[in-house]
Design a protein around this motif. Sequence first.
Motif, PDB file in Angstrom:
ATOM      1  N   ARG A 153      26.762   6.458  14.889  1.00 14.49           N
ATOM      2  CA  ARG A 153      25.851   5.834  15.861  1.00 14.49           C
ATOM      3  C   ARG A 153      25.814   6.661  17.150  1.00 14.49           C
ATOM      4  O   ARG A 153      24.765   6.787  17.795  1.00 14.49           O
ATOM      5  N   GLN A 154      26.970   7.231  17.518  1.00 23.19           N
ATOM      6  CA  GLN A 154      26.974   8.088  18.718  1.00 23.19           C
ATOM      7  C   GLN A 154      26.129   9.338  18.472  1.00 23.19           C
ATOM      8  O   GLN A 154      25.343   9.755  19.320  1.00 23.19           O
ATOM      9  N   MET A 155      26.276   9.910  17.273  1.00 20.96           N
ATOM     10  CA  MET A 155      25.463  11.092  16.941  1.00 20.96           C
ATOM     11  C   MET A 155      23.980  10.741  16.987  1.00 20.96           C
ATOM     12  O   MET A 155      23.161  11.484  17.522  1.00 20.96           O
ATOM     13  N   ALA A 156      23.629   9.568  16.419  1.00 20.78           N
ATOM     14  CA  ALA A 156      22.220   9.157  16.372  1.00 20.78           C
ATOM     15  C   ALA A 156      21.689   8.939  17.794  1.00 20.78           C
ATOM     16  O   ALA A 156      20.563   9.339  18.119  1.00 20.78           O
ATOM     17  N   ALA A 157      22.519   8.317  18.653  1.00 24.06           N
ATOM     18  CA  ALA A 157      22.076   8.038  20.029  1.00 24.06           C
ATOM     19  C   ALA A 157      21.793   9.347  20.770  1.00 24.06           C
ATOM     20  O   ALA A 157      20.899   9.417  21.611  1.00 24.06           O
ATOM     21  N   GLU A 158      22.571  10.380  20.418  1.00 25.53           N
ATOM     22  CA  GLU A 158      22.340  11.690  21.064  1.00 25.53           C
ATOM     23  C   GLU A 158      21.310  12.520  20.305  1.00 25.53           C
ATOM     24  O   GLU A 158      21.144  13.704  20.565  1.00 25.53           O
ATOM     25  N   LYS A 159      20.660  11.897  19.316  1.00 23.04           N
ATOM     26  CA  LYS A 159      19.670  12.573  18.457  1.00 23.04           C
ATOM     27  C   LYS A 159      20.259  13.805  17.761  1.00 23.04           C
ATOM     28  O   LYS A 159      19.573  14.787  17.493  1.00 23.04           O
ATOM     29  N   ALA A 160      21.548  13.747  17.491  1.00 14.89           N
ATOM     30  CA  ALA A 160      22.206  14.877  16.843  1.00 14.89           C
ATOM     31  C   ALA A 160      22.248  14.708  15.324  1.00 14.89           C
ATOM     32  O   ALA A 160      22.374  15.694  14.597  1.00 14.89           O
ATOM     33  N   LEU A 161      22.114  13.477  14.843  1.00 15.38           N
ATOM     34  CA  LEU A 161      22.236  13.237  13.401  1.00 15.38           C
ATOM     35  C   LEU A 161      20.948  13.662  12.707  1.00 15.38           C
ATOM     36  O   LEU A 161      19.873  13.156  13.023  1.00 15.38           O
ATOM     37  N   ARG A 162      21.088  14.562  11.725  1.00 16.11           N
ATOM     38  CA  ARG A 162      19.893  15.198  11.175  1.00 16.11           C
ATOM     39  C   ARG A 162      19.355  14.542   9.908  1.00 16.11           C
ATOM     40  O   ARG A 162      18.335  14.960   9.373  1.00 16.11           O
ATOM     41  N   PHE A 163      20.071  13.558   9.371  1.00 16.28           N
ATOM     42  CA  PHE A 163      19.571  12.895   8.147  1.00 16.28           C
ATOM     43  C   PHE A 163      19.984  11.423   8.169  1.00 16.28           C
ATOM     44  O   PHE A 163      20.821  11.022   8.991  1.00 16.28           O
ATOM     45  N   PRO A 164      19.406  10.610   7.287  1.00 12.81           N
ATOM     46  CA  PRO A 164      19.775   9.187   7.287  1.00 12.81           C
ATOM     47  C   PRO A 164      21.157   8.970   6.692  1.00 12.81           C
ATOM     48  O   PRO A 164      21.501   9.580   5.689  1.00 12.81           O
ATOM     49  N   MET A 165      21.946   8.113   7.342  1.00 13.64           N
ATOM     50  CA  MET A 165      23.261   7.732   6.815  1.00 13.64           C
ATOM     51  C   MET A 165      23.296   6.211   6.679  1.00 13.64           C
ATOM     52  O   MET A 165      22.963   5.483   7.613  1.00 13.64           O
ATOM     53  N   VAL A 166      23.704   5.745   5.524  1.00 12.93           N
ATOM     54  CA  VAL A 166      23.776   4.306   5.276  1.00 12.93           C
ATOM     55  C   VAL A 166      25.171   3.816   5.661  1.00 12.93           C
ATOM     56  O   VAL A 166      26.180   4.366   5.209  1.00 12.93           O
ATOM     57  N   ALA A 167      25.213   2.757   6.479  1.00  7.95           N
ATOM     58  CA  ALA A 167      26.487   2.225   6.991  1.00  7.95           C
ATOM     59  C   ALA A 167      27.067   1.241   5.977  1.00  7.95           C
ATOM     60  O   ALA A 167      26.964   0.027   6.148  1.00  7.95           O
ATOM     61  N   VAL A 168      27.684   1.776   4.940  1.00  8.84           N
ATOM     62  CA  VAL A 168      28.246   0.906   3.899  1.00  8.84           C
ATOM     63  C   VAL A 168      29.290  -0.033   4.495  1.00  8.84           C
ATOM     64  O   VAL A 168      29.389  -1.200   4.123  1.00  8.84           O
ATOM     65  N   ASN A 169      30.038   0.486   5.478  1.00  5.99           N
ATOM     66  CA  ASN A 169      31.071  -0.365   6.104  1.00  5.99           C
ATOM     67  C   ASN A 169      30.508  -1.683   6.628  1.00  5.99           C
ATOM     68  O   ASN A 169      31.198  -2.702   6.623  1.00  5.99           O
TER      69      ASN A 169
END
Length: 413
Positions: A153-169
């Motif tokens: 979520r931190q990566m996504a907030a910084e727009k650093a995450l480059r692909f979709p990740m499913v939060a299985v947790n």
Amino acid sequence: MDNALGQAGERRIGWAARAMPVLTALGTRFAAERPLEGLRIAACLHVTAETAVLMGALRAGGAEIALAASNPLSTQDDVAAALADYGVAVHARAGVDRETYYRHIHQALDIAPEIVLDDGCDLVNILHTERTELLDGVLGGCEETTTGVIRLRQMAAEKALRFPMVAVNDTRTKRMFDNRYGTGQSTMDGIMRATNTLLAGKTVVVAGFGYCGRGVAERARGLGARVVVTEIDPVKALDASLQGYEVRPMAGAAPEGDVFVTVTGNRDVIRGEHLVAMKDGAILANAGHFDVEIDVRALDELAQAVHRGVRPNTDEYVLADGRRLLLLAEGRLVNLTAAEGHPAAVMDMSFSAQALAVAWLARDPVRPAPGVHDVPGEVDVEVARLKLAAAGIEVDELTGEQERYLHSWRAGS
Ligand code: NAD
Ligand code: SAH
């Protein structure tokens, strides 16, 4: 299978599979439908019998898999040997050093994955920092644990995450059972296997009263321990208090505890100032994240002598005044190092959600945007329904009238 280690692993995997009816049924469905035909998967998960059952289901669906461990100490070497025979490229061995641990993740990534499975965000982190040439080929992935999802979520907030990740947790069927009952039982199991200590009448200090902490506190209390909880969240602290636990800051709990368990996902929860206040013989265990919750460096600095391996997975640190503190599993996850991780019956739910999320990501019209995604709601319900059916438990269904009542504001009282 011709080697004894692999045969032992195969028996262990077969035993786990018996308690994993949902994942086994998904494997059968995948074998018929082949939803993952030719898909390359890089996984970074604890290499256990339960993970092997997941690998079997994904292989049945047609995937090609490279697997690295998500912890340097948790690999079950017999399972790793058996998995290699199933055609999974395994890069894992129990007890490796930090450098080898990361090298193994790189080796798993060499498969050039289309799907990634992570447990703590180490693999995704390496992809985004050191293996960026592979990013364009990744369709998406799944994250197994709380801290991994926080990092994503931190990566996504910084727009650093480059692909979709499913939060299985974050599925209910993961958090409510795996984190709570799985961590609760296997953590106490790890402490008992490592020390054989009597828990009845002892004071167990549980740091963190989240999903995992609640499970650990319940099981410690069930074994007859007096349980003290430490928290930083006032609501969780209040919850612990109303459940009958004593709540204190760590500074207050440190002199009282016989056993300490950290399950916060945070660092330096037990620090030097706490260590010096502890009783002779205090046991220190972590079931949270990596090896940062207990400040092992401070323990090293305080110790006049360290006796490694006084019991399996138990190191004794002798302080200047002769007091001895016992650190389990080098401060890494005690339940996966000193015991076998969660029982298969709970991993059945977490890993069924993983398998269904992978099939969802692989489905052609599905192209979720980069970022963190919830597991599709129907997956949670399907996993729970299949688990209940396997246990022969039936539940009620809403009548048409009830359905309408729940969706209407006109009815009044
Ligand atoms: P959670 O967010 O539900 O709970 C963590 C709790 O710790 C929160 O209530 C938070 O307020 C508290 N906390 C944070 N810093 C603290 C501090 N300094 N002192 C006291 N309390 C503090 O998370 P969770 O699902 O319970 O997971 C906890 C950790 O365990 C995560 O790192 C997760 O990845 C890991 N985990 C381990 C296992 C295992 O098999 N050992 C299983 C699942 C999750
Ligand atoms: N990789 C990090 C974080 C792990 S958190 C570390 O090692 O510190 C622990 C995760 O391990 C949980 O989310 C849980 O789902 C998983 N786990 C617990 N028991 C397991 C088992 N028997 N097999 C595979 N994974 C397991």
